[in-house]
Motif scaffolding. Structure first.
Motif, mmCIF file in Angstrom:
data_model
loop_
_atom_site.group_PDB
_atom_site.id
_atom_site.type_symbol
_atom_site.label_atom_id
_atom_site.label_comp_id
_atom_site.label_asym_id
_atom_site.label_seq_id
_atom_site.Cartn_x
_atom_site.Cartn_y
_atom_site.Cartn_z
ATOM 1 N N TYR A 1 -3.324 8.702 11.488
ATOM 2 C CA TYR A 1 -2.384 9.548 10.751
ATOM 3 C C TYR A 1 -1.984 8.813 9.473
ATOM 4 C CZ TYR A 1 -1.977 12.378 14.979
ATOM 5 O OH TYR A 1 -2.245 13.184 16.058
ATOM 6 N N TYR A 2 -2.184 9.473 8.328
ATOM 7 C CA TYR A 2 -1.829 8.866 7.052
ATOM 8 C C TYR A 2 -0.397 9.248 6.694
ATOM 9 C CZ TYR A 2 -6.873 8.313 6.851
ATOM 10 O OH TYR A 2 -8.181 7.991 7.136
ATOM 11 N N CYS A 3 0.440 8.234 6.535
ATOM 12 C CA CYS A 3 1.873 8.426 6.291
ATOM 13 C C CYS A 3 2.225 7.910 4.899
ATOM 14 C CB CYS A 3 2.709 7.697 7.339
ATOM 15 S SG CYS A 3 2.307 8.159 9.050
ATOM 16 N N THR A 4 3.024 8.692 4.175
ATOM 17 C CA THR A 4 3.414 8.319 2.826
ATOM 18 C C THR A 4 4.906 8.554 2.641
ATOM 19 O OG1 THR A 4 1.247 9.140 2.085
ATOM 20 C CG2 THR A 4 2.845 8.571 0.391
ATOM 21 N N LEU A 5 5.578 7.588 2.054
ATOM 22 C CA LEU A 5 7.002 7.702 1.748
ATOM 23 C C LEU A 5 7.156 8.077 0.278
ATOM 24 C CD1 LEU A 5 9.782 7.168 3.234
ATOM 25 C CD2 LEU A 5 9.823 4.990 1.975
ATOM 26 N N PHE A 6 8.030 9.060 0.004
ATOM 27 C CA PHE A 6 8.239 9.537 -1.359
ATOM 28 C C PHE A 6 9.708 9.415 -1.750
ATOM 29 C CE2 PHE A 6 4.497 11.859 0.093
ATOM 30 C CZ PHE A 6 3.645 11.801 -1.008
ATOM 31 N N THR A 7 9.942 9.368 -3.058
ATOM 32 C CA THR A 7 11.314 9.425 -3.560
ATOM 33 C C THR A 7 11.914 10.793 -3.223
ATOM 34 O OG1 THR A 7 10.492 10.171 -5.710
ATOM 35 C CG2 THR A 7 10.903 7.804 -5.439
ATOM 36 N N PHE A 8 13.222 10.818 -3.046
ATOM 37 C CA PHE A 8 13.940 12.052 -2.717
ATOM 38 C C PHE A 8 14.423 12.718 -3.997
ATOM 39 C CE2 PHE A 8 17.931 14.280 -1.963
ATOM 40 C CZ PHE A 8 17.576 15.136 -0.923
ATOM 41 N N LEU A 9 14.225 14.021 -4.098
ATOM 42 C CA LEU A 9 14.702 14.787 -5.248
ATOM 43 C C LEU A 9 15.768 15.777 -4.791
ATOM 44 C CD1 LEU A 9 11.353 15.684 -7.106
ATOM 45 C CD2 LEU A 9 12.919 13.791 -7.583
ATOM 46 N N ASP A 10 16.868 15.836 -5.535
ATOM 47 C CA ASP A 10 17.919 16.804 -5.230
ATOM 48 C C ASP A 10 17.505 18.200 -5.690
ATOM 49 O OD1 ASP A 10 20.098 15.305 -4.026
ATOM 50 O OD2 ASP A 10 20.234 14.249 -5.954
ATOM 51 N N GLY A 11 18.044 19.201 -5.033
ATOM 52 C CA GLY A 11 17.796 20.579 -5.426
ATOM 53 C C GLY A 11 17.586 21.484 -4.232
ATOM 54 N N GLN A 12 17.560 22.785 -4.504
ATOM 55 C CA GLN A 12 17.338 23.792 -3.471
ATOM 56 C C GLN A 12 16.175 24.684 -3.871
ATOM 57 O OE1 GLN A 12 19.091 24.006 -0.565
ATOM 58 N NE2 GLN A 12 20.283 22.197 -1.147
ATOM 59 N N ALA A 13 15.445 25.184 -2.894
ATOM 60 C CA ALA A 13 14.360 26.115 -3.176
ATOM 61 C C ALA A 13 14.925 27.401 -3.763
ATOM 62 C CB ALA A 13 13.574 26.414 -1.902
ATOM 63 N N GLU B 1 0.850 -1.191 0.000
ATOM 64 C CA GLU B 1 0.000 0.000 0.000
ATOM 65 C C GLU B 1 0.891 1.250 0.000
ATOM 66 O OE1 GLU B 1 -3.304 0.215 -0.016
ATOM 67 O OE2 GLU B 1 -3.779 -1.918 0.167
ATOM 68 N N TYR B 2 0.412 2.322 -0.653
ATOM 69 C CA TYR B 2 1.161 3.567 -0.661
ATOM 70 C C TYR B 2 0.947 4.382 0.614
ATOM 71 C CZ TYR B 2 2.334 3.029 -5.608
ATOM 72 O OH TYR B 2 2.846 2.584 -6.796
ATOM 73 N N ILE B 3 -0.205 4.208 1.243
ATOM 74 C CA ILE B 3 -0.528 4.972 2.447
ATOM 75 C C ILE B 3 -0.505 4.054 3.659
ATOM 76 C CG2 ILE B 3 -2.248 6.435 3.581
ATOM 77 C CD1 ILE B 3 -3.349 7.029 0.739
ATOM 78 N N GLN B 4 0.314 4.409 4.631
ATOM 79 C CA GLN B 4 0.397 3.643 5.865
ATOM 80 C C GLN B 4 -0.363 4.388 6.953
ATOM 81 O OE1 GLN B 4 1.775 0.658 5.468
ATOM 82 N NE2 GLN B 4 2.212 1.306 3.364
#
Length: 337
Positions: A112-124, A100-103
């Motif tokens: 509490y709905y928890c989601t893990l995402f891929t990390f993207l490099d960069g700065q605001a 499942e995508y939502i834990q």
């Protein structure tokens, strides 16, 4: 320290830290991981360090009551569609051990709905680097136009998803999702009267503007600088947590969040329009309504600052409300900012 003197923000952060650590075991490959808080706003967002493999991820812990599970699922569905059908770089959800995508973490009888995402490099983007920001806004205009193009091209599928609505009623009207601007910090009788006139002018102009299919659809809704990552001239888009149905021009207004009053904003808008119009058309009538969306967003942020307790709202304080006065007066005078 007595319980009465405990900082409520510190208390909330401790709670979210516990929930985030409770969510990690839902991802078996994170058995040797640590978390670091990146941002606490509508949700708590963490950088996850996987010490075993040396990988990084983003874990988002949603606050209860802000979204239903179905709404979060719809957000993730749109993210994956954007990734599949466009060149826009977005952070993608990752399946847990239960496929499942939502834990779901049950903490003191709240879910509490928890989601893990891929990390993207960069700065605001840096709001203090004016010339660089102007250049970046042209690229942001292009990306925003691509995002809207995707929304329009996939309208039939996307209209079935369950997401928030961002219109006058839910922003400034009788059902404001982020609270009432009237309850913002630094409000006085004179300022309330000024902003009431602004809000009424916004309502009238949006009624005239309408919600035609070329103007209104599924949007990101929070393209502020903190939700953009710049790497090697490329801009990536993160945090679709507030995506929903609203006016396409509202995405431009959100890109100017917290900096609407700064003198270089007209240059940012001009640059954004160049980029946007290179991808999809935008009429002079629509361009003339940009100040309406900027003032609507500004009043919404006043409500947000007054109803939330985090580092950003504490830093902005009542000064953010006070610096809105001149914007409001110019808008009432000639519809400009």
């Amino acid at each position: 320290m007595s319980s009465s003197s405990v900082d409520p923000l510190h208390e909330s952060l401790n709670k979210f830290n516990e929930i985030a650590n409770s969510a990690l075991p839902c991802y078996p490959f994170l058995s040797q991981s640590t978390i670091q808080l990146l941002n606490y706003s509508e949700n708590a967002t963490y950088l996850v360090h996987d010490s075993a493999a040396g990988n990084k991820y983003i874990l988002r812990v949603g606050r209860p009551g802000y979204h239903t599970k179905k709404e979060v699922e719809s957000e993730l569905e749109w993210l994956m569609s954007i990734d599949e059908h466009s060149s826009i770089q977005v952070s993608l959800p990752i399946l847990g051990g239960n496929n499942e995508y939502i834990q779901v973490v049950d903490y003191q009888n709240d879910l509490y709905y928890c989601t893990l995402f891929t990390f993207l490099d960069g700065q605001a983007p840096n709001e203090e680097n004016e010339s660089e920001l102007i250049s970046q806004f042209r690229k942001l205009g292009e990306i925003t136009a691509q995002l809207h193009g995707h929304s329009i091209d996939h309208r039939e599928n996307l209209r079935k998803i369950r997401r928030l609505t961002w219109d006058y009623d839910t922003i400034l009207g009788s059902n404001p999702k982020w609270g009432r601007w009237q309850d913002g910090l630094g409000m006085t009788a004179e300022r309330t009267e000024l902003f009431t006139d602004v809000s009424e002018k916004i309502r009238q102009r949006l009624n005239q503007f309408g919600k035609g299919p070329d103007r209104y659809g599924l949007i990101h809704s929070d393209l502020r600088l903190a939700n953009l990552l710049v790497e090697c001239e490329q801009i990536k888009v993160i945090d679709f947590d507030d995506c929903g149905f609203g006016w396409y021009l509202y995405d431009l207004a959100t890109s100017l969040s917290f900096i609407e009053h700064l003198p270089y904003v007209p240059s940012l808008i001009a640059s954004w329009l160049k980029g946007y119009r290179g991808i999809r058309p935008l009429s002079e009538e629509e361009e003339a309504e940009i100040p309406t969306f900027i003032l609507m967003r500004r009043l919404q942020l006043i409500a947000w600052v007054g109803s939330r307790d985090n580092e950003t709202t504490r830093e902005l304080g009542s000064g953010f409300t006070e610096s809105t006065d001149e914007l409001a007066k110019r808008y009432l005078q000639d519809g400009k900012i």
